[in-house]
Scaffold this motif. Structure first.
Motif, PDB file in Angstrom:
ATOM      1  N   ASP A   1     -17.020   4.342   7.601  1.00 25.29           N
ATOM      2  CA  ASP A   1     -17.314   5.086   6.039  1.00 25.29           C
ATOM      3  C   ASP A   1     -16.489   5.613   5.336  1.00 25.29           C
ATOM      4  O   ASP A   1     -15.883   6.349   6.775  1.00 25.29           O
ATOM      5  CB  ASP A   1     -19.229   5.535   5.885  1.00 25.29           C
TER       6      ASP A   1
ATOM      7  N   ARG B   1     -11.865  -4.078   6.498  1.00 25.82           N
ATOM      8  CA  ARG B   1     -12.915  -5.823   5.986  1.00 25.82           C
ATOM      9  C   ARG B   1     -13.092  -7.181   7.218  1.00 25.82           C
ATOM     10  O   ARG B   1     -13.640  -7.618   6.816  1.00 25.82           O
ATOM     11  CB  ARG B   1     -12.058  -6.210   4.921  1.00 25.82           C
TER      12      ARG B   1
ATOM     13  N   HIS C   1     -19.467  -6.978  -1.501  1.00 24.55           N
ATOM     14  CA  HIS C   1     -18.454  -6.901   0.228  1.00 24.55           C
ATOM     15  C   HIS C   1     -17.055  -6.403   0.229  1.00 24.55           C
ATOM     16  O   HIS C   1     -16.343  -6.064   0.460  1.00 24.55           O
ATOM     17  CB  HIS C   1     -19.755  -8.300   1.506  1.00 24.55           C
ATOM     18  N   ASP C   2     -16.302  -7.211  -1.219  1.00 27.66           N
ATOM     19  CA  ASP C   2     -15.207  -6.843  -1.441  1.00 27.66           C
ATOM     20  C   ASP C   2     -14.967  -5.651  -2.019  1.00 27.66           C
ATOM     21  O   ASP C   2     -14.050  -5.608  -2.469  1.00 27.66           O
ATOM     22  CB  ASP C   2     -14.710  -8.029  -2.915  1.00 27.66           C
ATOM     23  N   ASP C   3     -16.306  -5.043  -2.367  1.00 27.85           N
ATOM     24  CA  ASP C   3     -16.227  -3.986  -3.241  1.00 27.85           C
ATOM     25  C   ASP C   3     -15.729  -2.532  -2.405  1.00 27.85           C
ATOM     26  O   ASP C   3     -15.995  -1.616  -2.472  1.00 27.85           O
ATOM     27  CB  ASP C   3     -17.521  -3.480  -3.582  1.00 27.85           C
ATOM     28  N   VAL C   4     -16.360  -3.302  -0.757  1.00 31.43           N
ATOM     29  CA  VAL C   4     -16.188  -2.577   0.206  1.00 31.43           C
ATOM     30  C   VAL C   4     -14.539  -1.354   0.012  1.00 31.43           C
ATOM     31  O   VAL C   4     -13.369  -2.669  -0.021  1.00 31.43           O
ATOM     32  CB  VAL C   4     -16.234  -2.801   1.414  1.00 31.43           C
ATOM     33  N   ILE C   5     -14.574  -0.299  -0.062  1.00 29.24           N
ATOM     34  CA  ILE C   5     -13.718   0.217  -0.233  1.00 29.24           C
ATOM     35  C   ILE C   5     -12.481   0.368   2.213  1.00 29.24           C
ATOM     36  O   ILE C   5     -13.151   0.609   2.206  1.00 29.24           O
ATOM     37  CB  ILE C   5     -13.202   1.270  -0.495  1.00 29.24           C
ATOM     38  N   ASP C   6     -11.409   0.159   1.571  1.00 30.73           N
ATOM     39  CA  ASP C   6     -10.865   0.034   3.120  1.00 30.73           C
ATOM     40  C   ASP C   6     -10.054   0.956   3.773  1.00 30.73           C
ATOM     41  O   ASP C   6      -9.587   2.073   2.142  1.00 30.73           O
ATOM     42  CB  ASP C   6      -9.715  -1.349   3.461  1.00 30.73           C
TER      43      ASP C   6
ATOM     44  N   ASN D   1     -19.833   2.671   1.254  1.00 31.56           N
ATOM     45  CA  ASN D   1     -19.038   1.430   1.961  1.00 31.56           C
ATOM     46  C   ASN D   1     -20.483   0.739   2.705  1.00 31.56           C
ATOM     47  O   ASN D   1     -21.070  -0.256   2.692  1.00 31.56           O
ATOM     48  CB  ASN D   1     -18.144   1.316   3.125  1.00 31.56           C
TER      49      ASN D   1
ATOM     50  N   ILE E   1     -22.025  -2.862   1.805  1.00 28.06           N
ATOM     51  CA  ILE E   1     -22.460  -4.105   3.436  1.00 28.06           C
ATOM     52  C   ILE E   1     -23.568  -4.352   3.543  1.00 28.06           C
ATOM     53  O   ILE E   1     -23.931  -5.600   3.741  1.00 28.06           O
ATOM     54  CB  ILE E   1     -22.162  -3.324   4.625  1.00 28.06           C
TER      55      ILE E   1
ATOM     56  N   ALA F   1     -25.946  -4.227   1.232  1.00 24.41           N
ATOM     57  CA  ALA F   1     -27.101  -5.414  -0.070  1.00 24.41           C
ATOM     58  C   ALA F   1     -26.454  -6.413   0.052  1.00 24.41           C
ATOM     59  O   ALA F   1     -27.251  -7.528  -0.503  1.00 24.41           O
ATOM     60  CB  ALA F   1     -25.753  -4.336  -0.931  1.00 24.41           C
TER      61      ALA F   1
ATOM     62  N   GLU G   1     -11.525 -15.913   4.200  1.00 25.87           N
ATOM     63  CA  GLU G   1     -11.222 -13.844   3.854  1.00 25.87           C
ATOM     64  C   GLU G   1     -10.208 -13.909   5.019  1.00 25.87           C
ATOM     65  O   GLU G   1      -9.426 -12.587   4.692  1.00 25.87           O
ATOM     66  CB  GLU G   1     -12.602 -13.363   4.020  1.00 25.87           C
TER      67      GLU G   1
END
Lengths: 321, 321
Positions: free
Chosen positions: A87, A105, B82-87, B104, B108, B110, B145
């Motif tokens: 995170d 990801r 899940h695409d909202d997760v910042i890498d 993050n 995940i 949610a 993905e």
């Protein structure tokens, strides 16, 4: 925790182990890598073991239970893979470890993949009642993870919040493992319920024990630094007790509210929790849950494997680990 | 894309919309927030629409289909969350936007919650064949993905890789939506298969169209910067064509292999792709898929709603958007 309790199902556990590997084995190498370490690291496979032991109460041939036993461990593994996600806030706090650029990801998709795989396995029984139990548990586990995040460093949350958290985090999937092991044997509802409650109470006792060990066990035994929970702002039962009963409770409150102070004074906090009797109290509560678990066994037929279920609860009560 | 095609099912789509809100509404406020914007943002609800239109071919009363229509959109929404997760890698490339510290992990959990919720809804039909289709599709979407991540900035990957990627990313869930809409009506296997293939071909055409629009559409229409795919290293069909046929293919190869050069020369790359005829070629391929979709409709009974399915494919062919 020893493996002697699992003697009656050790052959089945080996098949589950192999099946776990096969289920994660895809033609996408990096997916295997993201989850493969969970296979090779082994683990106690508690969830398959409880499903198998529960079924063993009612039948000898457990072949029919094996896909479900595998599915339950896959659900657990999916949550572990998602726990690997790093995170932003953790990076900020400096515990960032080097991972590949796509690490986050990949972990998310790998976890999703394993979870979907688990549900496909469970769906193969063609029983919607069983799938509902698993899907419903999965939702609640997610809720629990979120509640734990939101409660971090929050010293105003009490016992009810703690019990709800550990119920979702640990007890629920163990309860469901026992429940489904029995439900697949199509036995009487009261017997299924007895095993579900056995799993629930035992799971609660397990998690409290884990929370104690995080404070008192050796780093080498734990495989992670002592006081990890405190560092991460996870307020556990011994700490909760100290927050209420320690002569230093005001100071503890201040330290535990702050991520920085938690990290800096972790050893001091542990000392004060022990002084306040927080660990003794938590042992007591854990014993109480393990006793409740044992009581549920009276609803089950007198078969040899019942003794194993009994011994697992005693192992908690006797602090035999 | 217009909504006229959905006229025969507009009442049902309203109920699905309400049901989506109810399914995401929990007692955990932050979970609602993490997913709530997906509800309020609306969206075309393509997957429920295709499930409902497909079922409408065989029956008038669609009440029985509504939970599945909702479940299909929830599966789609879970992937969006899940695409909202910042890498980490994205943060390094400077597109990091400020989110809450736990952003993050909340995303995940949610996403997992919504996915589990979708499967519980689908399980309520008590049909393991249907659950297997959904769980299997979910696994493959995850694989897709991952393949997309692994193929980023990789100019050596060809058409086969591209088609596989978009099949998993978009076509599969639309195919499954059509398939399940029909399967819940218990019709002949050939008819279910015809609708699955219709959804598959249409989904392929949709994604190719999307990939074209990413290069040629106005930023205001897209709601994101033109050339987003190029910036993210996602190599789409028009670009693939240019990599093979452009007089500047060596230069393109060099630019597209590098995250830095991709970002800096995005407008130049788009120009060269257009010059090489990459967009015209992609339009042609997309039309071919839409025609294949239409052909499948000949296996279906002649009912009014068939015209709507027909018109959706024509809308792609006529570039009517």
């Amino acid at each position: 925790m020893g493996f002697d309790f699992f003697k009656p199902i050790e052959e089945e556990l080996k098949i589950v182990e192999k099946s776990l590997g096969e289920n994660i084995n895809t033609d996408i190498r990096i997916l295997d890598e993201a989850a493969g370490h969970l296979i090779s690291a082994g683990g106690k496979r508690l969830r398959p073991a409880f499903a198998l032991l529960s079924a063993k109460v009612f039948r000898d041939d457990l072949e029919y239970i094996l896909p479900m036993a595998t599915a339950l461990e896959l659900v657990h593994m999916a949550t572990l893979v998602h726990d690997d996600v790093i995170d932003n806030s953790e990076m900020r706090r400096g515990t960032f470890t080097v991972k590949s650029g796509w690490g986050n990801r990949i972990s998310i998709y790998a976890g999703n993949y394993i979870f979907a795989r688990a549900l496909a396995l469970a769906a193969s029984y063609g029983r919607s009642d069983i799938l509902n139990i698993l899907a419903d548990a999965s939702m609640k586990i997610c809720e629990g993870e979120i509640v734990q995040l939101l409660s971090a460093y929050d010293v105003t949350k009490g016992l009810k919040n703690y019990l709800r958290r550990i119920e979702r985090k640990t007890a629920l999937l163990i309860a469901v493992s026992c429940e489904l092991g029995a439900a697949l044997c199509n036995v009487h509802a009261r017997q299924i319920e007895a095993l579900r409650l056995y799993g629930h109470y035992l799971g609660m006792a397990f998690q409290i024990t884990d929370d104690i060990l995080d404070l008192v066990a050796d780093e080498k035994v734990l495989g992670k630094p002592t006081g990890s929970d405190i560092r991460q702002g996870v307020i556990t039962l011994p700490v909760l007790f100290a927050l209420k009963h320690s002569p230093r409770k005001d100071e503890l409150r201040k330290l535990l509210s702050s991520p920085e102070l938690c990290s800096r004074y972790v050893d001091y906090i542990i000392d004060k929790v022990l002084d306040a009797g927080g660990v003794d109290y938590a042992y007591e509560v854990s014993t109480r849950f393990a006793r409740k678990a044992k009581k549920q066994l009276s609803y089950l037929p007198d078969v040899a494997v019942k003794q194993n279920l009994h011994d697992i609860a005693d192992f908690i009560i006797k602090r035999d680990y």
